[in-house]
Scaffold this motif. Structure first.
Motif, mmCIF file in Angstrom:
data_model
loop_
_atom_site.group_PDB
_atom_site.id
_atom_site.type_symbol
_atom_site.label_atom_id
_atom_site.label_comp_id
_atom_site.label_asym_id
_atom_site.label_seq_id
_atom_site.Cartn_x
_atom_site.Cartn_y
_atom_site.Cartn_z
ATOM 1 N N SER A 26 -14.279 27.917 38.082
ATOM 2 C CA SER A 26 -13.786 27.423 36.801
ATOM 3 C C SER A 26 -14.541 28.100 35.667
ATOM 4 C CB SER A 26 -13.966 25.899 36.721
ATOM 5 O OG SER A 26 -15.329 25.555 36.915
ATOM 6 N N TYR A 27 -14.046 27.873 34.461
ATOM 7 C CA TYR A 27 -14.712 28.409 33.278
ATOM 8 C C TYR A 27 -14.894 27.280 32.267
ATOM 9 C CZ TYR A 27 -10.125 28.382 30.973
ATOM 10 O OH TYR A 27 -8.923 27.994 30.436
ATOM 11 N N PRO A 28 -15.864 27.395 31.369
ATOM 12 C CA PRO A 28 -16.091 26.328 30.395
ATOM 13 C C PRO A 28 -14.980 26.283 29.353
ATOM 14 C CG PRO A 28 -17.587 28.152 29.990
ATOM 15 C CD PRO A 28 -16.875 28.462 31.270
ATOM 16 N N GLY A 45 -16.177 20.331 29.225
ATOM 17 C CA GLY A 45 -15.324 20.327 30.401
ATOM 18 C C GLY A 45 -15.064 21.733 30.922
ATOM 19 N N ILE A 46 -14.330 21.798 32.012
ATOM 20 C CA ILE A 46 -14.037 23.071 32.663
ATOM 21 C C ILE A 46 -12.543 23.181 32.929
ATOM 22 C CG2 ILE A 46 -16.304 23.356 33.729
ATOM 23 C CD1 ILE A 46 -15.128 22.172 36.296
ATOM 24 N N ARG A 47 -12.106 24.400 33.150
ATOM 25 C CA ARG A 47 -10.724 24.691 33.515
ATOM 26 C C ARG A 47 -10.738 25.651 34.704
ATOM 27 N NH1 ARG A 47 -10.589 21.174 30.406
ATOM 28 N NH2 ARG A 47 -9.248 20.859 28.576
ATOM 29 N N PRO A 48 -9.764 25.553 35.610
ATOM 30 C CA PRO A 48 -9.751 26.447 36.776
ATOM 31 C C PRO A 48 -9.550 27.904 36.379
ATOM 32 C CG PRO A 48 -7.722 25.155 36.663
ATOM 33 C CD PRO A 48 -8.646 24.587 35.638
ATOM 34 N N ARG A 49 -10.293 28.791 37.032
ATOM 35 C CA ARG A 49 -10.124 30.229 36.827
ATOM 36 C C ARG A 49 -8.947 30.688 37.685
ATOM 37 N NH1 ARG A 49 -14.381 33.646 35.559
ATOM 38 N NH2 ARG A 49 -12.785 35.237 35.856
ATOM 39 N N ASP A 50 -7.751 30.481 37.187
ATOM 40 C CA ASP A 50 -6.559 30.700 38.004
ATOM 41 C C ASP A 50 -5.696 31.863 37.528
ATOM 42 O OD1 ASP A 50 -5.434 29.688 35.688
ATOM 43 O OD2 ASP A 50 -4.821 27.781 36.578
ATOM 44 N N GLU A 51 -6.231 32.700 36.617
ATOM 45 C CA GLU A 51 -5.388 33.753 36.054
ATOM 46 C C GLU A 51 -4.965 34.787 37.095
ATOM 47 O OE1 GLU A 51 -9.727 34.830 35.184
ATOM 48 O OE2 GLU A 51 -8.458 33.031 35.113
ATOM 49 N N LEU A 52 -5.832 35.088 38.064
ATOM 50 C CA LEU A 52 -5.449 36.032 39.116
ATOM 51 C C LEU A 52 -4.252 35.508 39.901
ATOM 52 C CD1 LEU A 52 -8.705 37.376 40.829
ATOM 53 C CD2 LEU A 52 -6.925 38.729 39.717
ATOM 54 N N ALA A 53 -4.332 34.257 40.299
ATOM 55 C CA ALA A 53 -3.250 33.651 41.073
ATOM 56 C C ALA A 53 -1.972 33.547 40.244
ATOM 57 C CB ALA A 53 -3.679 32.268 41.561
ATOM 58 N N ARG A 54 -2.125 33.175 38.989
ATOM 59 C CA ARG A 54 -0.957 33.039 38.115
ATOM 60 C C ARG A 54 -0.252 34.384 37.948
ATOM 61 N NH1 ARG A 54 0.057 29.001 34.785
ATOM 62 N NH2 ARG A 54 -2.105 28.263 34.942
ATOM 63 N N ASN A 55 -1.044 35.426 37.678
ATOM 64 C CA ASN A 55 -0.461 36.753 37.489
ATOM 65 C C ASN A 55 0.157 37.300 38.773
ATOM 66 O OD1 ASN A 55 -1.275 36.703 34.820
ATOM 67 N ND2 ASN A 55 -3.159 37.861 35.186
ATOM 68 N N ALA A 56 -0.337 36.809 39.912
ATOM 69 C CA ALA A 56 0.209 37.255 41.195
ATOM 70 C C ALA A 56 1.458 36.474 41.598
ATOM 71 C CB ALA A 56 -0.851 37.126 42.287
ATOM 72 N N GLY A 57 1.825 35.467 40.808
ATOM 73 C CA GLY A 57 3.044 34.723 41.081
ATOM 74 C C GLY A 57 2.906 33.615 42.101
ATOM 75 N N LEU A 58 1.684 33.152 42.368
ATOM 76 C CA LEU A 58 1.499 32.026 43.279
ATOM 77 C C LEU A 58 1.926 30.726 42.596
ATOM 78 C CD1 LEU A 58 -1.994 32.875 44.830
ATOM 79 C CD2 LEU A 58 0.268 33.333 45.790
ATOM 80 N N GLU A 59 2.246 29.734 43.402
ATOM 81 C CA GLU A 59 2.630 28.441 42.838
ATOM 82 C C GLU A 59 1.424 27.805 42.152
ATOM 83 O OE1 GLU A 59 4.387 24.050 44.160
ATOM 84 O OE2 GLU A 59 4.147 25.652 45.667
#
Length: 309
Positions: free
Chosen positions: A115-117, A245-259
């Protein structure tokens, strides 16, 4: 589980934080490393370290003291470690990972990006001297900024925010905590518990300001910054640390088209598999049954490798 082909398959773990390293330890314990060629990528220059005790970095402990392992551990178990090498893209069609240094094939990919801050979108929140509290490099920046400061404010009164406030006190700064909610640690304690916690924190010499929403940050008169709150009250300080708070570091997955989850996070099933059967996700990037728990255990059962396309 042993790979089905005679030649070792390629397993890549993206993320060398606490969860990523714990996964490596579990795979070694189960001898999975003997059947897969494992590569681990971490964007930080440091080995995985203990984030829970980050404030001890200001009381004499260094990166080696906080490290959870050594480079020798990875080498001894035949695991290829890529530090300070950020992954920029996932090519799912080719089953390759992309970094500035090259492309790496995978049969199995595990996302442990963490995650990231979260920094609230406050006008002026990107000024010099407005920092976050998450990594050792962040702490180096805070320590450097504190050399020319006498006061510091932490925005966020959760557990990490209080840890950050303790760190600022350790740097001999007059410290305050600003929390939007009516009490500290609003997700963990009730009103009575919040009052007791406030008393404990104030007894440590930290000013506590609750029910405060920062509207903007501007130049101060006597300090570097002036924080302007929703009721037009003001607070001046030399250093601001966001720990809201934190947020998930999900940009790789998002850009790859994962759900993805509606509010972020990579959707996984009970085996930590994503919508792509060749890709798993663990830790604070993984969304399981609508929530993020920091899961790592199910993946250590290690599902059967997918067929080669």
């Amino acid at each position: 589980m042993k790979a089905s082909n005679s030649a070792p398959q390629d397993l890549i773990i993206v993320g060398n934080g606490m969860v990523g390293h714990h996964l490596v330890e579990q795979l070694v314990e189960r001898d999975v490393h003997r059947h897969y060629r494992i590569r681990v990528f971490g964007e930080e220059r440091h080995l995985a370290y203990d984030r829970v005790h980050l404030s001890e970095y200001f009381s004499g402990r260094d990166a080696d003291d906080l490290a959870l392992s050594t480079t020798d551990y990875y080498a001894e178990h035949g695991i290829e470690l890529h530090l300070h090498e950020a992954v920029t893209d996932i090519d799912r069609d080719a089953r390759e990972l992309v970094t500035p240094q090259g492309r790496y094939a995978y049969d199995r990919l595990v996302l442990a990006t963490g995650s990231y801050p979260f920094v609230p979108p406050i006008p002026g929140g990107d000024r010099d001297g407005c920092l976050v509290y998450r990594t050792l490099d962040d702490l180096d920046a805070i320590r450097e900024a504190a050399r020319s400061a006498t006061t510091g404010v932490v925005v966020g009164g959760g557990l990490l925010g209080l840890e950050a406030a303790n760190a600022l006190r350790g740097l001999d700064l007059d410290t305050a905590v600003v929390e939007f909610a009516p009490r500290l640690m609003p997700m963990q304690v009730d009103n009575e518990g919040g009052e007791l916690l406030r008393e404990k924190i104030e007894a440590l010499g930290v000013q506590v300001l609750t029910d405060r929403a920062t509207q903007h940050i501007e130049d101060g008169d006597t300090s570097r910054h002036r924080m302007v709150f929703q009721d037009d009250k003001l607070l001046e300080t030399d250093l601001i640390v966001f720990s809201a708070g934190i947020r998930p570091r999900d940009e790789l997955a998002r850009n790859a088209g994962l759900e993805m989850g509606e509010r972020g996070g990579v959707v996984i099933d009970d085996r930590c598999l994503t919508s792509d059967p060749a890709i798993l996700a663990v830790g604070e990037v993984a969304l399981w049954r609508g929530s993020i728990f920091g899961l790592v255990a199910p993946v250590t059962r290690w599902p059967r490798p997918p067929p080669t396309p």
